[in-house]
Design a protein around this motif. Structure first.
Motif, PDB file in Angstrom:
ATOM      1  N   MET A 112      18.180 -14.291 -29.207  1.00 17.74           N
ATOM      2  CA  MET A 112      17.316 -13.017 -29.762  1.00 17.74           C
ATOM      3  C   MET A 112      18.413 -11.894 -29.853  1.00 17.74           C
ATOM      4  O   MET A 112      18.984 -11.632 -29.003  1.00 17.74           O
ATOM      5  CB  MET A 112      16.510 -12.581 -28.464  1.00 17.74           C
ATOM      6  CG  MET A 112      15.422 -13.525 -28.230  1.00 17.74           C
ATOM      7  SD  MET A 112      14.264 -13.667 -29.327  1.00 17.74           S
ATOM      8  CE  MET A 112      12.898 -14.792 -28.700  1.00 17.74           C
ATOM      9  N   LYS A 149      19.390  -8.387 -30.526  1.00 15.45           N
ATOM     10  CA  LYS A 149      18.756  -6.944 -29.956  1.00 15.45           C
ATOM     11  C   LYS A 149      19.739  -5.869 -30.626  1.00 15.45           C
ATOM     12  O   LYS A 149      20.706  -5.859 -30.779  1.00 15.45           O
ATOM     13  CB  LYS A 149      18.818  -7.079 -28.650  1.00 15.45           C
ATOM     14  CG  LYS A 149      17.904  -8.155 -27.695  1.00 15.45           C
ATOM     15  CD  LYS A 149      17.757  -8.190 -26.507  1.00 15.45           C
ATOM     16  CE  LYS A 149      16.908  -9.103 -25.831  1.00 15.45           C
ATOM     17  NZ  LYS A 149      16.938  -9.210 -24.131  1.00 15.45           N
ATOM     18  N   GLU A 164      14.559 -14.632 -43.695  1.00 21.18           N
ATOM     19  CA  GLU A 164      13.987 -15.590 -42.909  1.00 21.18           C
ATOM     20  C   GLU A 164      14.401 -16.873 -43.406  1.00 21.18           C
ATOM     21  O   GLU A 164      14.333 -17.288 -44.658  1.00 21.18           O
ATOM     22  CB  GLU A 164      12.561 -15.515 -42.783  1.00 21.18           C
ATOM     23  CG  GLU A 164      12.339 -14.401 -41.465  1.00 21.18           C
ATOM     24  CD  GLU A 164      10.852 -13.974 -41.313  1.00 21.18           C
ATOM     25  OE1 GLU A 164      10.075 -14.932 -41.665  1.00 21.18           O
ATOM     26  OE2 GLU A 164      10.507 -13.131 -40.667  1.00 21.18           O
ATOM     27  N   LYS A 199      13.288 -15.534 -37.762  1.00 24.43           N
ATOM     28  CA  LYS A 199      12.211 -14.549 -37.746  1.00 24.43           C
ATOM     29  C   LYS A 199      13.247 -13.291 -37.829  1.00 24.43           C
ATOM     30  O   LYS A 199      13.965 -13.026 -37.096  1.00 24.43           O
ATOM     31  CB  LYS A 199      11.457 -14.430 -36.623  1.00 24.43           C
ATOM     32  CG  LYS A 199      10.043 -13.557 -36.610  1.00 24.43           C
ATOM     33  CD  LYS A 199       9.011 -14.173 -35.969  1.00 24.43           C
ATOM     34  CE  LYS A 199       7.747 -13.313 -36.135  1.00 24.43           C
ATOM     35  NZ  LYS A 199       7.730 -12.301 -35.330  1.00 24.43           N
ATOM     36  N   VAL A 200      12.603 -12.306 -38.798  1.00 23.40           N
ATOM     37  CA  VAL A 200      13.181 -10.888 -38.635  1.00 23.40           C
ATOM     38  C   VAL A 200      11.948  -9.984 -38.120  1.00 23.40           C
ATOM     39  O   VAL A 200      11.049 -10.032 -38.784  1.00 23.40           O
ATOM     40  CB  VAL A 200      13.501 -10.377 -40.000  1.00 23.40           C
ATOM     41  CG1 VAL A 200      13.972  -8.988 -40.066  1.00 23.40           C
ATOM     42  CG2 VAL A 200      14.467 -11.334 -40.871  1.00 23.40           C
ATOM     43  N   ASP A 201      12.226  -9.574 -36.984  1.00 25.52           N
ATOM     44  CA  ASP A 201      10.945  -8.791 -36.304  1.00 25.52           C
ATOM     45  C   ASP A 201      10.675  -7.385 -36.469  1.00 25.52           C
ATOM     46  O   ASP A 201      10.057  -6.820 -36.148  1.00 25.52           O
ATOM     47  CB  ASP A 201      11.478  -8.986 -34.574  1.00 25.52           C
ATOM     48  CG  ASP A 201      11.390 -10.404 -34.075  1.00 25.52           C
ATOM     49  OD1 ASP A 201      10.398 -10.781 -33.803  1.00 25.52           O
ATOM     50  OD2 ASP A 201      12.338 -10.949 -34.324  1.00 25.52           O
ATOM     51  N   VAL A 202      11.699  -6.770 -37.444  1.00 25.37           N
ATOM     52  CA  VAL A 202      11.653  -5.472 -37.589  1.00 25.37           C
ATOM     53  C   VAL A 202      11.553  -5.237 -39.358  1.00 25.37           C
ATOM     54  O   VAL A 202      12.046  -6.244 -39.994  1.00 25.37           O
ATOM     55  CB  VAL A 202      12.549  -4.482 -37.194  1.00 25.37           C
ATOM     56  CG1 VAL A 202      12.304  -4.181 -35.484  1.00 25.37           C
ATOM     57  CG2 VAL A 202      13.866  -4.944 -37.390  1.00 25.37           C
ATOM     58  N   LYS A 203      11.128  -4.172 -39.939  1.00 32.64           N
ATOM     59  CA  LYS A 203      11.077  -4.133 -41.227  1.00 32.64           C
ATOM     60  C   LYS A 203      12.004  -2.746 -41.555  1.00 32.64           C
ATOM     61  O   LYS A 203      12.614  -1.869 -40.758  1.00 32.64           O
ATOM     62  CB  LYS A 203       9.729  -3.488 -41.514  1.00 32.64           C
ATOM     63  CG  LYS A 203       8.570  -4.412 -41.370  1.00 32.64           C
ATOM     64  CD  LYS A 203       7.360  -3.814 -42.309  1.00 32.64           C
ATOM     65  CE  LYS A 203       6.818  -2.425 -42.046  1.00 32.64           C
ATOM     66  NZ  LYS A 203       6.450  -2.509 -40.788  1.00 32.64           N
ATOM     67  N   GLN A 211      15.862  -3.709 -28.341  1.00 36.41           N
ATOM     68  CA  GLN A 211      14.572  -4.154 -29.088  1.00 36.41           C
ATOM     69  C   GLN A 211      15.078  -5.341 -29.854  1.00 36.41           C
ATOM     70  O   GLN A 211      16.172  -5.377 -30.384  1.00 36.41           O
ATOM     71  CB  GLN A 211      14.098  -3.200 -30.165  1.00 36.41           C
ATOM     72  CG  GLN A 211      12.927  -3.602 -30.888  1.00 36.41           C
ATOM     73  CD  GLN A 211      12.422  -2.444 -31.673  1.00 36.41           C
ATOM     74  OE1 GLN A 211      12.682  -1.015 -31.450  1.00 36.41           O
ATOM     75  NE2 GLN A 211      11.503  -2.516 -32.708  1.00 36.41           N
ATOM     76  N   VAL A 212      14.256  -6.617 -29.784  1.00 32.38           N
ATOM     77  CA  VAL A 212      14.389  -7.520 -30.588  1.00 32.38           C
ATOM     78  C   VAL A 212      14.539  -7.477 -32.271  1.00 32.38           C
ATOM     79  O   VAL A 212      13.481  -6.885 -32.759  1.00 32.38           O
ATOM     80  CB  VAL A 212      13.566  -8.983 -30.196  1.00 32.38           C
ATOM     81  CG1 VAL A 212      13.986 -10.001 -30.953  1.00 32.38           C
ATOM     82  CG2 VAL A 212      13.947  -9.238 -28.671  1.00 32.38           C
ATOM     83  N   PHE A 216      16.280  -9.897 -34.628  1.00 35.34           N
ATOM     84  CA  PHE A 216      16.039 -11.165 -35.226  1.00 35.34           C
ATOM     85  C   PHE A 216      16.100 -12.182 -34.241  1.00 35.34           C
ATOM     86  O   PHE A 216      16.553 -11.945 -33.079  1.00 35.34           O
ATOM     87  CB  PHE A 216      17.340 -11.378 -35.979  1.00 35.34           C
ATOM     88  CG  PHE A 216      17.910 -10.521 -37.004  1.00 35.34           C
ATOM     89  CD1 PHE A 216      17.358 -10.460 -38.339  1.00 35.34           C
ATOM     90  CD2 PHE A 216      18.696  -9.478 -36.829  1.00 35.34           C
ATOM     91  CE1 PHE A 216      17.726  -9.679 -39.480  1.00 35.34           C
ATOM     92  CE2 PHE A 216      18.934  -8.277 -37.656  1.00 35.34           C
ATOM     93  CZ  PHE A 216      18.667  -8.694 -38.927  1.00 35.34           C
ATOM     94  N   GLU A 217      15.606 -13.342 -34.806  1.00 39.67           N
ATOM     95  CA  GLU A 217      15.417 -14.642 -33.698  1.00 39.67           C
ATOM     96  C   GLU A 217      16.280 -15.656 -34.619  1.00 39.67           C
ATOM     97  O   GLU A 217      15.966 -15.938 -35.465  1.00 39.67           O
ATOM     98  CB  GLU A 217      14.095 -14.961 -33.530  1.00 39.67           C
ATOM     99  CG  GLU A 217      13.248 -13.862 -32.571  1.00 39.67           C
ATOM    100  CD  GLU A 217      11.805 -14.283 -32.583  1.00 39.67           C
ATOM    101  OE1 GLU A 217      11.370 -15.473 -32.577  1.00 39.67           O
ATOM    102  OE2 GLU A 217      10.953 -13.355 -32.555  1.00 39.67           O
TER     103      GLU A 217
END
Lengths: 197, 459
Positions: free
Chosen positions: A121, A123, A144, A176-180, A189-190, A192-193
């Motif tokens: 993760m 962060k 991704e 996964k990209v968790d933010v825009k 805050q996460v 990327f995964e």
């Protein structure tokens, strides 16, 4: 699966430090569970410095090797994708310290945990604005599904009028990209995964 | 009027600021460390932003993350509370550079009052009495010795950049001054990067009395009267009251006027406090100005009916003070007991832990400012103060009776607190007489703790 293979699996399990395991071959299901007493006996001798994050890959490799005549490769695979419920109904019997439950369907908690542990993760190390690309309109640093190497730039976080590059600290694949682009991100805050490889 | 305030603090003062904003229809953004994810201020604010790891230097002192948190959430202002960055002139400047209104005085006033020798000079030019000693800093031990002889031993050698007792020496005789000067100066040099020293007459066990002031951006300055903060242990205040008991009206009036002059002299804007020491003959001397909201502000709010935090916000918004000095009326007497999570039987050792059960007092004229709740964790990372109980009575005796009642209702299980000590003080004859000095606790603590132990107490 023959008796030798089962014995070998039990031996591997005993040395692994795992709490329980289920395995399935051709419709046959094997469930091994460690009792509290046995763990106390086994743990100090066999798992020096073992932690869940390292158990998984090491354990998977051991099974693969240990069951070469059988279907070790499948076990390894099955566990890696985190499916975790495999039956071996012709298996029974146990050695001291390891309880065997042929009918159990308890899911393998270790496998699930390890499945997640393989994902890094990434962060936010500071508060700021997240940018996916070096400049507006340009290609994102990563998308991704893209493979990244340790040290590759993943994104830029703008804070105090400074552009801070965030680099990957593992080799892997961006799951996964968790933010825009342009999102405000907070500390921890996460973003990327990344699945390690 | 401000629209969205970032509260750059934690604990009860963050909650206090959020409450004021809620009542004024102003939105709030809390910042929190990873240890404060479930803290009351984090939950109460309209929005909360995590700004770092638990140690204060990584979060509540992390200027970059705090400024960014304010900007990305669209805040127009920052309230620093007390402690942390509240008296950091650089932080106030950075806020301004980022178009954020710093709810506090101008950076220049913070910097001036932060330099203790400069603050003395500023007070002196405003005809505010300062503790006898040097004008400005001393060039060397010889100059310090001459100044010490002029004001009389014992004296204190103090570092201009000092704080927290570093670069500070008490000197009893002329023979000791040279060695003490060199030691204190090099200590200050290594601690603050500035070895300049000044000399002050040492006043043994004075009273500690301070005056609250409010100043707007139009040059209007009013005082809100004085507070007596003499109940201290190692410079940590335990109980405060307003007004000061057994202080002559004449002295109180002179101190109030002096505080207003000092505020005007340094170009002060916002809420501030001039601290004075007062000797047995009611000679008073300016020691420093605190350029922030203070822990004990509620006692002044109780006796004046003025909400100081709301006034800070109005002043920062550019409003004129809505009242004059003549409009400020004082009514009754207020007392505040600070509650800290400390073990009084073990040298006031901090006691972090989980609040297992909590019951705060209520009823007429009782106020509780706290950020703890049932089941919350008292973090080892931050200050041990977990709340304040404030009562307002018709007079001092009435306030004391109310405080006894309020403390007897209060139950805090799970961590040891200073509550029982405060309760015992409410029955101490010297306290009841009033007018005690800063030596009170040192003199009375052993007996008070003995009484407590004999009664089976185990805070």
């Amino acid at each position: 699966m023959n008796v030798e293979e089962i014995k070998e699996l039990i031996q591997t399990f005993a040395e692994s430090g795992l709490e329980e395991i289920e395995a399935e071959f051709d419709g046959n299901r094997l469930y091994l569970k460690r009792s509290a007493d046995a763990q106390a006996q086994v743990a100090p001798a066999n798992i020096p410095g073992f932690c869940p994050n390292t158990v998984y890959t090491g354990w998977g490799a051991q099974i693969g090797q240990g069951l070469q005549t059988g279907q070790g490769a499948q076990i390894g695979q099955g566990l890696q994708t985190g499916q975790g419920t495999h039956d071996i109904t012709n298996g029974s019997g146990g050695a001291g310290g390891i309880g065997v439950d042929a009918s159990g369907t308890v899911k393998s908690t270790a496998a699930v945990g390890e499945g997640e542990a393989n994902t890094e993760m990434v962060k936010a190390p500071l508060v700021g604005i997240f940018y996916e690309a070096p400049a507006p309109g340009e290609e994102p640093f990563v998308k991704e599904g893209q493979k990244v190497k340790k040290g590759d730039v993943l994104c830029v976080i703008e804070a105090m009028k400074m552009m801070n590059e965030l680099k990957a600290d593992v080799d892997g694949t961006v799951k996964k990209v968790d933010v825009k682009d342009g999102d405000a991100v907070e500390f921890g805050q996460v973003l990327f995964e990344v699945e390690r490889c | 009027m401000l629209k969205r305030v970032l509260v750059a603090n934690r604990g009860e003062i963050a909650v206090r600021i959020i409450r004021a904003c809620m009542e004024m229809g102003i939105e709030t953004v809390a910042v929190y460390s990873e240890a404060d994810k479930d803290a009351l201020h984090t939950v109460l604010a309209d929005k909360a932003v995590c700004i770092g790891a638990p140690p204060a230097k990584d979060s509540y002192l992390n200027i970059g993350n705090i400024i960014e948190a304010a900007k990305v959430t669209g805040c127009d202002s920052v309230h620093p509370g007390f402690g942390f960055l509240s008296e950091n002139s650089k932080f106030a400047e950075i806020c301004e550079d980022n178009s954020l209104i710093f709810i506090g005085p101008p950076p220049a006033a913070i910097a001036l009052m932060g330099d203790k020798a400069a603050a003395r000079e500023c007070a002196r030019t405003a005809r505010v009495p300062v503790v006898p000693g040097t004008a400005g800093t001393c060039a060397g031990p010889a100059e310090a010795a001459a100044a010490a002889k002029a004001c009389g031993f014992p004296v204190l050698l103090k570092a201009a950049a000092g704080g927290g007792g570093r670069g500070l020496r008490r000197v009893n005789t002329e023979a000791d001054i040279e060695a003490a000067f060199r030691a204190a100066s090099s200590e200050a040099e290594s601690a603050f990067g500035d070895g300049s020293m000044y000399v002050e007459k040492f006043i043994e066990n004075p009273r500690h009395i301070e005056v609250q002031i409010l100043a707007d951006k139009f040059g209007n300055v009013v005082h809100l009267g004085e507070r007596d903060c003499s109940m201290q242990r190692r410079n940590q205040k335990l109980i405060e009251e307003a007004p000061a008991a057994k202080l002559s009206g004449e002295t109180a009036r002179s101190m109030r006027e002096a505080a207003v002059r000092a505020a005007k002299a340094c170009g002060y804007v916002g809420a501030g406090t001039c601290e004075f020491v007062v000797d047995r003959d009611e000679n008073f001397y300016f020691i420093e100005m605190n350029t922030r909201i203070q822990v004990e502000h509620p006692v002044t709010e109780a006796v004046t009916g003025i909400d100081i935090v709301k006034e800070q916000i109005k002043i920062a918004s550019g409003e004129k003070l809505s009242f004059t000095q003549d409009d400020v009326e004082f009514r009754g007497h207020a007392i505040e007991c600070r509650i800290t999570a400390e073990n009084v039987s073990d040298g006031f050792r901090p006691c972090p832990g989980k609040i297992e059960f909590l019951h705060f007092p209520g009823g007429p004229s009782v106020r509780v400012d706290s950020a703890i709740y049932d089941g919350c964790e008292i973090s080892p990372y931050y200050d041990s103060m977990i709340g304040k109980i404030i009562v307002h009575g018709e007079n001092r005796a009435d306030a004391i009776r109310k405080m006894r009642r309020a403390l007897s209702e209060t139950v805090i299980n799970g961590v040891k607190t200073t509550l029982p000590l405060s309760h015992l003080i409410m029955y101490d004859p010297e306290f009841l007489r009033g007018g005690f000095d800063t030596g009170f606790l040192e003199r009375r603590l052993p007996e008070l703790l003995d009484i407590y132990r004999k009664a089976g107490g185990d805070n």
